[in-house]
Design a protein around this motif. Structure first.
Motif, short mmCIF file in Angstrom:
data_model
loop_
_atom_site.label_atom_id
_atom_site.label_comp_id
_atom_site.label_asym_id
_atom_site.label_seq_id
_atom_site.Cartn_x
_atom_site.Cartn_y
_atom_site.Cartn_z
N SER A 2 48.69 15.82 92.55
CA SER A 2 47.77 16.41 91.59
C SER A 2 48.51 16.70 90.28
O SER A 2 49.72 16.79 90.25
CB SER A 2 47.20 17.70 92.15
N PHE A 3 47.75 16.82 89.23
CA PHE A 3 48.31 17.05 87.91
C PHE A 3 47.71 18.35 87.38
O PHE A 3 46.51 18.46 87.22
CB PHE A 3 47.95 15.87 87.01
N ILE A 4 48.54 19.35 87.17
CA ILE A 4 48.07 20.64 86.68
C ILE A 4 48.44 20.77 85.21
O ILE A 4 49.60 20.75 84.86
CB ILE A 4 48.72 21.81 87.45
N ASN A 5 47.42 20.87 84.38
CA ASN A 5 47.64 20.99 82.94
C ASN A 5 47.33 22.42 82.51
O ASN A 5 46.17 22.79 82.37
CB ASN A 5 46.76 19.97 82.22
N TYR A 6 48.39 23.21 82.29
CA TYR A 6 48.19 24.59 81.89
C TYR A 6 47.70 24.67 80.45
O TYR A 6 47.12 25.67 80.04
CB TYR A 6 49.50 25.38 82.03
N ALA A 7 47.98 23.63 79.67
CA ALA A 7 47.58 23.64 78.26
C ALA A 7 46.07 23.49 78.13
O ALA A 7 45.42 24.23 77.42
CB ALA A 7 48.31 22.55 77.50
N SER A 8 45.50 22.51 78.83
CA SER A 8 44.05 22.33 78.74
C SER A 8 43.32 22.99 79.91
O SER A 8 42.11 22.87 80.04
CB SER A 8 43.71 20.84 78.68
N ILE A 11 42.91 20.71 86.38
CA ILE A 11 43.67 20.26 87.52
C ILE A 11 42.99 18.99 88.05
O ILE A 11 41.78 18.95 88.18
CB ILE A 11 43.78 21.38 88.57
N ASN A 12 43.79 17.94 88.23
CA ASN A 12 43.24 16.65 88.66
C ASN A 12 43.79 16.27 90.02
O ASN A 12 45.00 16.35 90.23
CB ASN A 12 43.64 15.55 87.68
N GLU A 66 34.72 24.92 87.95
CA GLU A 66 35.95 25.62 87.67
C GLU A 66 36.36 26.49 88.85
O GLU A 66 35.51 27.03 89.55
CB GLU A 66 35.77 26.53 86.45
N ARG A 68 39.00 29.67 89.18
CA ARG A 68 39.91 30.57 88.47
C ARG A 68 40.19 30.08 87.05
O ARG A 68 41.33 30.03 86.61
CB ARG A 68 41.24 30.69 89.23
N PHE A 70 40.17 27.14 85.86
CA PHE A 70 40.70 25.78 85.73
C PHE A 70 39.63 24.76 86.07
O PHE A 70 39.02 24.82 87.15
CB PHE A 70 41.91 25.58 86.66
N THR A 72 38.26 21.71 87.61
CA THR A 72 38.77 21.01 88.78
C THR A 72 38.15 19.62 88.86
O THR A 72 36.95 19.48 89.00
CB THR A 72 38.45 21.81 90.05
#
Ligand SMILES: Nc1nc2c(ncn2[C@@H]2O[C@H](COP(=O)(O)OP(=O)(O)OP(=O)(O)O)[C@@H](O)[C@H]2O)c(=O)[nH]1
Ligand SMILES: [Mg+2]
Lengths: 195, 163
Positions: A2-8, A11-12, A66, A68, A70, A72
């Motif tokens: 998975s790819f977690i993007n804290y900037a945008s 989570i993918n 979403e 939390r 994020f 999803t």
């Protein structure tokens, strides 16, 4: 993975539908596509032969909501099931977060199911994944046909470790969302554990 | 799982965008994307709204994966640059730091030579940023200092996604 993007704040996760030729992987994705609200899905891409056999992959991006704060997203892929496309199957498994094995319940496809599950295990281990450790569910498809193997028999042959399994008829959509939910849930639980 | 988690933080996200904004201008290109090798879009600049970016990311990664497979068959490690020439628009696709794909779309206001030159410089900068990003992610994971949003999710949160 998975790819977690804290900037945008996204989570993918990547889900791969695996199984023998003509078992109904593409049909699963088509049903999900048809039944998902326009705002929650992207375009479905099918790289297929002229006879509608998957040549490289099908791809369907879903943005379910979403958690939390994020967004999803799940990216659904199918592999080409025909035996000779093995090189492509390996490529599609790269970075997988969860697997759905779609079995063809018809008696005459039992050998093909077994062969395909073995192939899945080998191709995963080449990438450093263990089928017994990743989010993984089984779908017994084509339950509407007359010449199907019993569920007990399918379980014995294909699901010795007793992972979540579902009966389905992908053409009418029965069991399709149950299967998808189950694997998505396993992936999120894995993420929660911080794997 | 066997691979480290791919993550992106605000700080690096800004730095990366700055690098590709500059590349967009200096290479006279129309749009630039960065895509993870697994097919997930990392970021894009330029006329991004004209494109289905999610599909583009997935197909780009498929393309790189397929040509990477071809490379291995003939004994190459990978083809680090791909170029697709169209009637109006062209695609320059390259691998940055071994794991990220840089896609530059340009037309006849630019040229392959110019794009190549500018991509080379930008790639070096991007490689440094991504290396730092990976290191940061690893350190955070080791120290347990992740502001990971999923640590506290409940079954209800998960079920709500599908309702
Ligand atoms: N009766 C019946 N037919 C089904 C079911 N699911 C799929 N099919 C049919 O089976 C055929 C093959 O389905 P696909 O979804 O294309 O199979 P696939 O697994 O993607 O096959 P490959 O791309 O070759 O790997 C199609 O004609 C479907 O309509 C089912 O549950 N019941
Ligand atoms: Mg198919």
């Amino acid at each position: 993975m998975s790819f977690i993007n804290y900037a945008s704040r996204e989570i993918n996760c990547k889900i791969v539908y695996y199984g023998p030729g003509l078992c109904g992987k593409t049909t699963n994705l088509q049903f999900v596509y048809q039944k998902t609200a326009p705002e929650a899905k992207g375009k479905m891409i099918s790289l297929a032969t002229e006879t509608e056999r998957t040549l490289f992959f099908d791809f369907l991006p879903l943005a379910l909501g979403e958690i939390r704060g994020f967004k999803t997203r799940f990216h659904l892929y199918t592999v080409p099931g025909q035996v000779f496309y093995d090189a492509s199957r390996k490529l599609i498994l790269k970075g997988v977060d969860g697997v759905v094995f779609v079995a063809d319940s018809q008696e005459e496809r039992m050998d093909a199911n077994i062969e395909s599950i073995e192939n899945l295990r080998i191709n995963l281990s080449e990438q450093g994944y263990d089928l017994d450790k990743i989010p993984y569910v089984i779908q017994y498809n084509k339950r509407d046909l007359p010449n199907v193997v019993s569920i007990e028999e399918l379980r014995k042959e294909l699901n010795p470790t007793n992972i979540p399994d579902f009966e389905a008829c992908a053409t009418t959509g029965e069991g399709v969302f149950e299967t998808l939910k189950a694997v998505a849930k396993l992936i999120l639980i894995d993420l929660k554990k911080g794997k | 799982m066997s691979n480290p988690q791919m993550v992106m933080y605000d700080e690096e996200f800004k730095q990366i965008n700055a690098v590709i904004e500059k590349l967009l201008r200096e290479a006279n290109s129309k749009v630039i994307f960065l895509v993870d090798k697994n097919g997930q879009l990392i970021t894009g600049v330029g006329e991004t709204e004209r494109f289905d970016t999610t599909s583009l990311a997935s197909l780009t990664a498929g393309n790189i994966a397929a040509t990477g497979g071809l490379a291995k068959l003939i004994g190459e490690k990978e083809f680090s640059i791909l170029f697709h020439e169209g009637e109006k628009d062209n695609l320059h696709i390259s691998i940055v730091g071994g794991r990220v794909i840089l896609v530059v779309l340009f037309d006849n206001r630019s040229s392959l030579g110019l794009v190549r030159l500018r991509v080379k410089k930008a790639s070096e900068e991007l490689t440094t940023i991504f290396a730092r990003l990976m290191q940061k992610a690893e350190e955070k994971e080791k120290s347990g200092d992740t502001d990971f949003p999923f640590a506290e999710i409940t079954d209800d949160d998960i079920d709500n996604l599908f309702s």
